[in-house]
Scaffold this motif. Sequence first.
Motif, PDB file in Angstrom:
ATOM      1  N   LEU A 222      51.789   8.510  34.611  1.00  0.00           N
ATOM      2  CA  LEU A 222      51.334   9.856  34.961  1.00  0.00           C
ATOM      3  C   LEU A 222      49.848   9.823  35.292  1.00  0.00           C
ATOM      4  CD1 LEU A 222      53.089  11.882  32.111  1.00  0.00           C
ATOM      5  CD2 LEU A 222      54.023  11.115  34.297  1.00  0.00           C
ATOM      6  N   PHE A 223      49.485  10.489  36.367  1.00  0.00           N
ATOM      7  CA  PHE A 223      48.081  10.559  36.768  1.00  0.00           C
ATOM      8  C   PHE A 223      47.495  11.880  36.280  1.00  0.00           C
ATOM      9  CE2 PHE A 223      44.483  11.504  39.462  1.00  0.00           C
ATOM     10  CZ  PHE A 223      43.848  10.283  39.581  1.00  0.00           C
ATOM     11  N   VAL A 224      46.340  11.817  35.633  1.00  0.00           N
ATOM     12  CA  VAL A 224      45.664  13.015  35.127  1.00  0.00           C
ATOM     13  C   VAL A 224      44.559  13.392  36.108  1.00  0.00           C
ATOM     14  CG1 VAL A 224      44.385  14.042  33.221  1.00  0.00           C
ATOM     15  CG2 VAL A 224      46.167  12.346  32.757  1.00  0.00           C
ATOM     16  N   ALA A 225      44.674  14.585  36.705  1.00  0.00           N
ATOM     17  CA  ALA A 225      43.717  15.047  37.715  1.00  0.00           C
ATOM     18  C   ALA A 225      42.963  16.274  37.209  1.00  0.00           C
ATOM     19  CB  ALA A 225      44.449  15.379  39.023  1.00  0.00           C
ATOM     20  N   ASP A 226      41.681  16.305  37.472  1.00  0.00           N
ATOM     21  CA  ASP A 226      40.815  17.407  37.062  1.00  0.00           C
ATOM     22  C   ASP A 226      40.946  18.556  38.052  1.00  0.00           C
ATOM     23  OD1 ASP A 226      38.762  19.139  36.449  1.00  0.00           O
ATOM     24  OD2 ASP A 226      37.252  17.579  36.184  1.00  0.00           O
ATOM     25  N   GLY A 227      41.561  19.667  37.612  1.00  0.00           N
ATOM     26  CA  GLY A 227      41.760  20.816  38.490  1.00  0.00           C
ATOM     27  C   GLY A 227      40.468  21.467  38.938  1.00  0.00           C
ATOM     28  N   MET A 228      39.358  21.212  38.232  1.00  0.00           N
ATOM     29  CA  MET A 228      38.073  21.804  38.593  1.00  0.00           C
ATOM     30  C   MET A 228      37.472  21.153  39.833  1.00  0.00           C
ATOM     31  SD  MET A 228      37.172  24.184  36.349  1.00  0.00           S
ATOM     32  CE  MET A 228      35.388  24.231  36.246  1.00  0.00           C
ATOM     33  N   THR A 229      37.941  19.950  40.185  1.00  0.00           N
ATOM     34  CA  THR A 229      37.330  19.219  41.298  1.00  0.00           C
ATOM     35  C   THR A 229      37.956  19.550  42.641  1.00  0.00           C
ATOM     36  OG1 THR A 229      38.803  17.321  40.937  1.00  0.00           O
ATOM     37  CG2 THR A 229      36.682  17.301  39.800  1.00  0.00           C
ATOM     38  N   GLY A 230      38.951  20.414  42.657  1.00  0.00           N
ATOM     39  CA  GLY A 230      39.530  20.868  43.916  1.00  0.00           C
ATOM     40  C   GLY A 230      40.130  19.755  44.742  1.00  0.00           C
ATOM     41  N   GLN A 231      39.733  19.704  46.011  1.00  0.00           N
ATOM     42  CA  GLN A 231      40.295  18.728  46.929  1.00  0.00           C
ATOM     43  C   GLN A 231      40.008  17.298  46.496  1.00  0.00           C
ATOM     44  OE1 GLN A 231      42.392  19.245  49.358  1.00  0.00           O
ATOM     45  NE2 GLN A 231      42.463  17.064  49.817  1.00  0.00           N
ATOM     46  N   VAL A 249      51.937  14.188  38.240  1.00  0.00           N
ATOM     47  CA  VAL A 249      50.544  14.529  37.952  1.00  0.00           C
ATOM     48  C   VAL A 249      50.449  15.517  36.798  1.00  0.00           C
ATOM     49  CG1 VAL A 249      48.440  15.540  38.915  1.00  0.00           C
ATOM     50  CG2 VAL A 249      49.915  14.139  40.358  1.00  0.00           C
ATOM     51  N   ILE A 250      49.437  15.308  35.956  1.00  0.00           N
ATOM     52  CA  ILE A 250      49.030  16.299  34.957  1.00  0.00           C
ATOM     53  C   ILE A 250      47.741  16.916  35.469  1.00  0.00           C
ATOM     54  CG2 ILE A 250      48.198  16.667  32.605  1.00  0.00           C
ATOM     55  CD1 ILE A 250      49.888  14.255  31.754  1.00  0.00           C
ATOM     56  N   LEU A 251      47.720  18.221  35.655  1.00  0.00           N
ATOM     57  CA  LEU A 251      46.543  18.913  36.175  1.00  0.00           C
ATOM     58  C   LEU A 251      45.823  19.591  35.020  1.00  0.00           C
ATOM     59  CD1 LEU A 251      45.339  19.177  38.982  1.00  0.00           C
ATOM     60  CD2 LEU A 251      46.582  21.316  39.266  1.00  0.00           C
ATOM     61  N   THR A 252      44.566  19.217  34.789  1.00  0.00           N
ATOM     62  CA  THR A 252      43.821  19.718  33.633  1.00  0.00           C
ATOM     63  C   THR A 252      42.804  20.786  34.027  1.00  0.00           C
ATOM     64  OG1 THR A 252      42.112  18.015  33.858  1.00  0.00           O
ATOM     65  CG2 THR A 252      44.046  17.466  32.526  1.00  0.00           C
ATOM     66  N   PRO A 273      55.127  15.352  42.194  1.00  0.00           N
ATOM     67  CA  PRO A 273      55.160  16.674  41.557  1.00  0.00           C
ATOM     68  C   PRO A 273      54.077  16.849  40.506  1.00  0.00           C
ATOM     69  CG  PRO A 273      56.796  15.237  40.564  1.00  0.00           C
ATOM     70  CD  PRO A 273      56.200  14.460  41.708  1.00  0.00           C
ATOM     71  N   ILE A 274      53.637  18.101  40.349  1.00  0.00           N
ATOM     72  CA  ILE A 274      52.821  18.452  39.183  1.00  0.00           C
ATOM     73  C   ILE A 274      53.792  18.644  38.032  1.00  0.00           C
ATOM     74  CG2 ILE A 274      51.182  20.091  38.197  1.00  0.00           C
ATOM     75  CD1 ILE A 274      50.410  20.870  41.060  1.00  0.00           C
ATOM     76  N   LEU A 275      53.612  17.884  36.960  1.00  0.00           N
ATOM     77  CA  LEU A 275      54.550  17.926  35.837  1.00  0.00           C
ATOM     78  C   LEU A 275      54.072  18.835  34.718  1.00  0.00           C
ATOM     79  CD1 LEU A 275      55.290  14.095  35.707  1.00  0.00           C
ATOM     80  CD2 LEU A 275      56.790  15.870  36.617  1.00  0.00           C
ATOM     81  N   PHE A 276      52.765  18.756  34.412  1.00  0.00           N
ATOM     82  CA  PHE A 276      52.203  19.529  33.304  1.00  0.00           C
ATOM     83  C   PHE A 276      50.836  20.057  33.710  1.00  0.00           C
ATOM     84  CE2 PHE A 276      54.763  16.063  31.521  1.00  0.00           C
ATOM     85  CZ  PHE A 276      55.679  16.768  30.769  1.00  0.00           C
ATOM     86  N   VAL A 277      50.412  21.129  33.037  1.00  0.00           N
ATOM     87  CA  VAL A 277      49.076  21.676  33.259  1.00  0.00           C
ATOM     88  C   VAL A 277      48.392  21.930  31.920  1.00  0.00           C
ATOM     89  CG1 VAL A 277      49.468  22.701  35.523  1.00  0.00           C
ATOM     90  CG2 VAL A 277      50.076  23.994  33.485  1.00  0.00           C
ATOM     91  N   GLY A 278      47.110  21.605  31.870  1.00  0.00           N
ATOM     92  CA  GLY A 278      46.294  21.909  30.700  1.00  0.00           C
ATOM     93  C   GLY A 278      45.532  23.188  30.969  1.00  0.00           C
ATOM     94  N   THR A 279      45.603  24.145  30.034  1.00  0.00           N
ATOM     95  CA  THR A 279      45.038  25.473  30.277  1.00  0.00           C
ATOM     96  C   THR A 279      44.016  25.889  29.231  1.00  0.00           C
ATOM     97  OG1 THR A 279      46.894  26.486  29.086  1.00  0.00           O
ATOM     98  CG2 THR A 279      47.101  26.252  31.476  1.00  0.00           C
ATOM     99  N   GLY A 280      43.418  24.933  28.539  1.00  0.00           N
ATOM    100  CA  GLY A 280      42.419  25.280  27.533  1.00  0.00           C
ATOM    101  C   GLY A 280      42.140  24.110  26.609  1.00  0.00           C
ATOM    102  N   GLU A 281      41.240  24.316  25.659  1.00  0.00           N
ATOM    103  CA  GLU A 281      40.845  23.248  24.755  1.00  0.00           C
ATOM    104  C   GLU A 281      41.841  23.043  23.615  1.00  0.00           C
ATOM    105  OE1 GLU A 281      36.894  23.975  23.425  1.00  0.00           O
ATOM    106  OE2 GLU A 281      36.015  23.898  25.437  1.00  0.00           O
TER     107      GLU A 281
END
Length: 450
Positions: A222-231, A249-252, A273-281
């Motif tokens: 699984l690849f963990v991608a920082d959702g704050m970095t956009g493109q 992908v896990i989008l944090t 596919p995006i599999l999981f999302v992190g939505t807070g600490e």
Amino acid sequence: MSFGVCMFNELTEKLEQVFKNLRGQGKLTEANVKDALRDIRRSLLEADVNFRVAKRFIARVEEKALGTEVLSSITPGQMIVKIVHDELVHLLGEKVVTLPVKGSPEVFMLCGLQGSGKTTSVAKLAHLIRSSGRKPLLASVDVHRPAAIEQLRILAESDKQAFYNTGKERNPEAIARGALAELTRQNCDLLIMDTAGRLHIDEDLMQELFRVRDILNPHHVLFVADGMTGQDAVNAVEGFMKYIEIDGVILTKMDGDARGGAALSLREVTGKPILFVGTGERIEAFTQFYPERFASRILGMGDIVTLVERAQSVTDEKNARKIQERILNEGLTFRDFLDQIRQLQKMGPLDQLLGMIPGVGKAMKGFDLKGNELKRVEAIILSMTEEERNRPVIIDGSRRRRIAQGSGTSVQDVNNLIKQFFAMQKMMKKFSKLGGMKSMRGMKLPFGTV
């Protein structure tokens, strides 16, 4: 799944304005539909959506929106909203993607760039998976980042998760072999391995990943991608995929003020596919990705399903029934009020909860939604005596001054809370007279089923 009020707020507001303008048209024509689609395309690009993705998205929407069935519809504006919603769902992957169980014990390997939230995602993923009855083991081969392994150990211990202690070992391959052996020793059925990251993709990083992967033979990468970095997050995933096959992908960091381009571009650009999302600490702030719910949130339609699920996850059903029955038969007390506030706090930040209710997030714009209001209310109630909580009617002027002083608030704050409380108590009494528990039988309430 949940996202804060700020997540996609700008994109949501712009899309809502486009749809409002469309609904205000006496009649939809090819010209004003194209004007609207141009505004939607501009909004997507400003949200940092990949320009090719935005172009293809608009082309698909235009093809359907300019059909005679839409233009001649009784509610053409609503029809176009539906088309945009359906195309967003398509863009995001349409269906929820779950990872099939491929063995026991099973091995997950998480990779990604430094600072993307990889280590915390390991702990959050373990917490989520454990709720399904599995017993994960957490481990890390990140020997490069100072205290990376120690950070994972602290996260594991705080959540009572099994953890592989590497001791003084600093060889990634040796750690990988040791973690596999530890699975049997701790009777775990899943290994979730954290790996080293860099500020950018380089040959040394990839060679180390190859060696660890060959030892672990992971069932899922699984690849963990920082959702704050956009493109840039999309570019990072593509860069890794040139070297190593990933399953999803896990989008944090999806609770921040990111513009959302990564989430809207990932599936279309990478095919993964995006599999999981992190939505807070918080360790609970991690959910499976639901394309349809995500699309609804972007269009300001809320996400009631997730709100109900989150309420159910923190609710003791038996206790909820007792509280509701007592409230309806005996009346609301500050003790009950405090119980409900604490249940809300377990569900997560208030801004995220309100963002799941259609229209509420927008209506509450400018208000303090970070939980400070709930903390102030809790402080006021805790400064009351037990008798005052059970019999609020006895709280006179001198008691209010004492409560304000004890809670670090003003008398006006206390007065406002008591006023709101009595209004709610009055409403509950009226509701009880209309049929009480019998009239509510089978209804789904925020903290349980009656």
